[in-house]
Enzyme design. Structure first.
Site, PDB file in Angstrom:
ATOM      1  N   PHE A 217       3.450   6.681 -13.476  1.00  0.00           N
ATOM      2  CA  PHE A 217       4.837   6.434 -12.916  1.00  0.00           C
ATOM      3  C   PHE A 217       5.615   7.621 -12.457  1.00  0.00           C
ATOM      4  CE2 PHE A 217       9.140   5.238 -12.388  1.00  0.00           C
ATOM      5  CZ  PHE A 217       8.845   3.983 -11.637  1.00  0.00           C
TER       6      PHE A 217
ATOM      7  N   GLU B  23       6.744   4.789   4.133  1.00  0.00           N
ATOM      8  CA  GLU B  23       6.995   4.289   2.650  1.00  0.00           C
ATOM      9  C   GLU B  23       6.744   5.329   1.837  1.00  0.00           C
ATOM     10  OE1 GLU B  23       7.949   2.549   0.515  1.00  0.00           O
ATOM     11  OE2 GLU B  23       6.788   0.787   0.244  1.00  0.00           O
TER      12      GLU B  23
ATOM     13  N   ASP C  86      12.300   7.333  -7.422  1.00  0.00           N
ATOM     14  CA  ASP C  86      13.463   7.269  -8.601  1.00  0.00           C
ATOM     15  C   ASP C  86      12.441   6.601  -9.682  1.00  0.00           C
ATOM     16  OD1 ASP C  86      13.112   4.717  -7.290  1.00  0.00           O
ATOM     17  OD2 ASP C  86      14.661   4.228  -8.946  1.00  0.00           O
TER      18      ASP C  86
ATOM     19  N   LYS D 263      -1.680   4.601  -4.699  1.00  0.00           N
ATOM     20  CA  LYS D 263      -2.125   4.551  -6.096  1.00  0.00           C
ATOM     21  C   LYS D 263      -3.199   3.438  -5.833  1.00  0.00           C
ATOM     22  CE  LYS D 263       2.108   4.977  -8.743  1.00  0.00           C
ATOM     23  NZ  LYS D 263       2.900   4.097  -9.699  1.00  0.00           N
TER      24      LYS D 263
ATOM     25  N   ASP E 123       1.273   0.776  -3.904  1.00  0.00           N
ATOM     26  CA  ASP E 123       1.272   0.595  -5.349  1.00  0.00           C
ATOM     27  C   ASP E 123       0.013  -0.549  -5.298  1.00  0.00           C
ATOM     28  OD1 ASP E 123       1.379   1.371  -8.271  1.00  0.00           O
ATOM     29  OD2 ASP E 123       3.007  -0.162  -8.312  1.00  0.00           O
TER      30      ASP E 123
ATOM     31  N   ARG F  69      14.724   2.895  -0.982  1.00  0.00           N
ATOM     32  CA  ARG F  69      15.248   4.134  -0.377  1.00  0.00           C
ATOM     33  C   ARG F  69      14.508   5.135  -0.961  1.00  0.00           C
ATOM     34  NH1 ARG F  69      20.325   2.755  -4.957  1.00  0.00           N
ATOM     35  NH2 ARG F  69      19.495   0.582  -4.693  1.00  0.00           N
ATOM     36  N   GLY F  70      13.218   4.780  -1.433  1.00  0.00           N
ATOM     37  CA  GLY F  70      12.398   6.042  -1.895  1.00  0.00           C
ATOM     38  C   GLY F  70      11.826   6.949  -0.647  1.00  0.00           C
TER      39      GLY F  70
HETATM   40  P1  IMP Z   1       4.144  -2.398  -3.894  1.00  0.00           P
HETATM   41  O1  IMP Z   1       4.709  -3.508  -3.330  1.00  0.00           O
HETATM   42  O2  IMP Z   1       3.527  -2.661  -5.636  1.00  0.00           O
HETATM   43  O3  IMP Z   1       3.043  -1.383  -3.438  1.00  0.00           O
HETATM   44  O4  IMP Z   1       5.389  -1.258  -4.516  1.00  0.00           O
HETATM   45  C1  IMP Z   1       5.637  -0.459  -3.721  1.00  0.00           C
HETATM   46  C2  IMP Z   1       7.059   0.149  -4.252  1.00  0.00           C
HETATM   47  O5  IMP Z   1       7.056   0.220  -5.604  1.00  0.00           O
HETATM   48  C3  IMP Z   1       7.262   1.515  -3.772  1.00  0.00           C
HETATM   49  O6  IMP Z   1       7.978   1.654  -2.420  1.00  0.00           O
HETATM   50  C4  IMP Z   1       8.080   2.207  -4.887  1.00  0.00           C
HETATM   51  O7  IMP Z   1       9.678   2.088  -4.392  1.00  0.00           O
HETATM   52  C5  IMP Z   1       7.651   1.493  -5.988  1.00  0.00           C
HETATM   53  N1  IMP Z   1       7.015   2.331  -6.849  1.00  0.00           N
HETATM   54  C6  IMP Z   1       5.580   2.105  -7.106  1.00  0.00           C
HETATM   55  N2  IMP Z   1       5.177   2.973  -7.796  1.00  0.00           N
HETATM   56  C7  IMP Z   1       6.141   3.672  -8.445  1.00  0.00           C
HETATM   57  C8  IMP Z   1       6.383   4.745  -8.790  1.00  0.00           C
HETATM   58  O8  IMP Z   1       5.433   5.638  -9.552  1.00  0.00           O
HETATM   59  N3  IMP Z   1       7.454   5.438  -9.308  1.00  0.00           N
HETATM   60  C9  IMP Z   1       8.597   4.876  -8.512  1.00  0.00           C
HETATM   61  N4  IMP Z   1       8.513   3.578  -7.921  1.00  0.00           N
HETATM   62  C10 IMP Z   1       7.289   3.254  -7.659  1.00  0.00           C
HETATM   63 MG    MG Z   2       9.875   1.668  -2.244  1.00  0.00          MG
END
Ligand code: IMP
Ligand code: MG
Length: 181
Positions: free
Chosen positions: A154, A101, A161, A133, A105, A45-46
């Site tokens: 975070f 996106e 969220d 990040k 992360d 949803r982000g």
């Molecule tokens: P990844 O698969 O680890 O790259 O995660 C990506 C997803 O993790 C993003 O689409 C976010 O929904 C969530 N995410 C990563 N960092 C944060 C943060 O600092 N706050 C909230 N959601 C996060």
């Molecule tokens: Mg996400």
């Protein structure tokens, strides 16, 4: 999960975001300038606030679709398992596609989503992430466009969220846990 008290410190202001969205939209416009139709895919949803701002800056024939992939539960740790909870409604075969996106992360989510969408045979597929990040990366992937690189904090706001809260903040803030008392 019991919620630890926290405060939110501004990291990126609404004004900074707006200026960056304008620049990014110019780049996207240039990349897809001759498209007959650009399908903008938001990852739920982000990305819902970001995608809304992006598409309103694009003077192109645009369609909007959404995909939901699981990543975080109600914690601040990323899970490696990426599951598709909601697939696209429309077809993307032979189409121009922009995946939107919120944050890259560890990179697992974007990697798997791109793999899934590439398998559907789009003509051109590009990715954009509001935040990156890089220090957290576990998979070697980078979005074609990134709004802001941020440290390992975070963050919440502008659609993003913490345990489903704070998505409605107009800016990006970092979560700082405080002691009770
Ligand atoms: P990844 O698969 O680890 O790259 O995660 C990506 C997803 O993790 C993003 O689409 C976010 O929904 C969530 N995410 C990563 N960092 C944060 C943060 O600092 N706050 C909230 N959601 C996060
Ligand atoms: Mg996400």
């Amino acid at each position: 999960m019991s919620q630890q008290p926290y405060v939110i410190d501004t990291l990126i202001s609404a004004k900074q975001i707006a200026a960056r969205v304008e620049q990014l939209s110019d780049d996207i416009h240039t990349e897809f300038t001759n498209t007959d139709k650009l399908i903008v895919v938001g990852l739920l949803r982000g990305s819902f606030v970001f995608i809304a701002d992006i598409v309103r800056e694009l003077n192109l024939p645009v369609e909007v679709d959404f995909l939901e992939a699981s990543s975080y539960g109600n914690s601040t740790e990323s899970s490696r398992e990426v599951r598709i909870l909601k697939d696209l409604r429309g077809e993307i075969a032979g189409r121009d596609v922009l995946v939107v996106e919120d944050i890259v992360d560890t990179g697992h989510t974007l990697t798997q989503v791109v793999k899934l969408l590439e398998a559907k045979g789009p003509r051109k597929l590009k990715t954009i992430a509001l935040l990156d990040k890089p220090s957290r990366r576990e998979v070697d992937i980078k979005a074609d466009w990134t709004g802001f690189e941020i440290p390992d904090e975070f963050v919440v706001g502008y659609g993003i969220d913490y345990a489903q809260r704070n998505r409605n903040l107009p800016y990006i803030g970092k979560v700082r846990f405080t002691d009770e008392a």
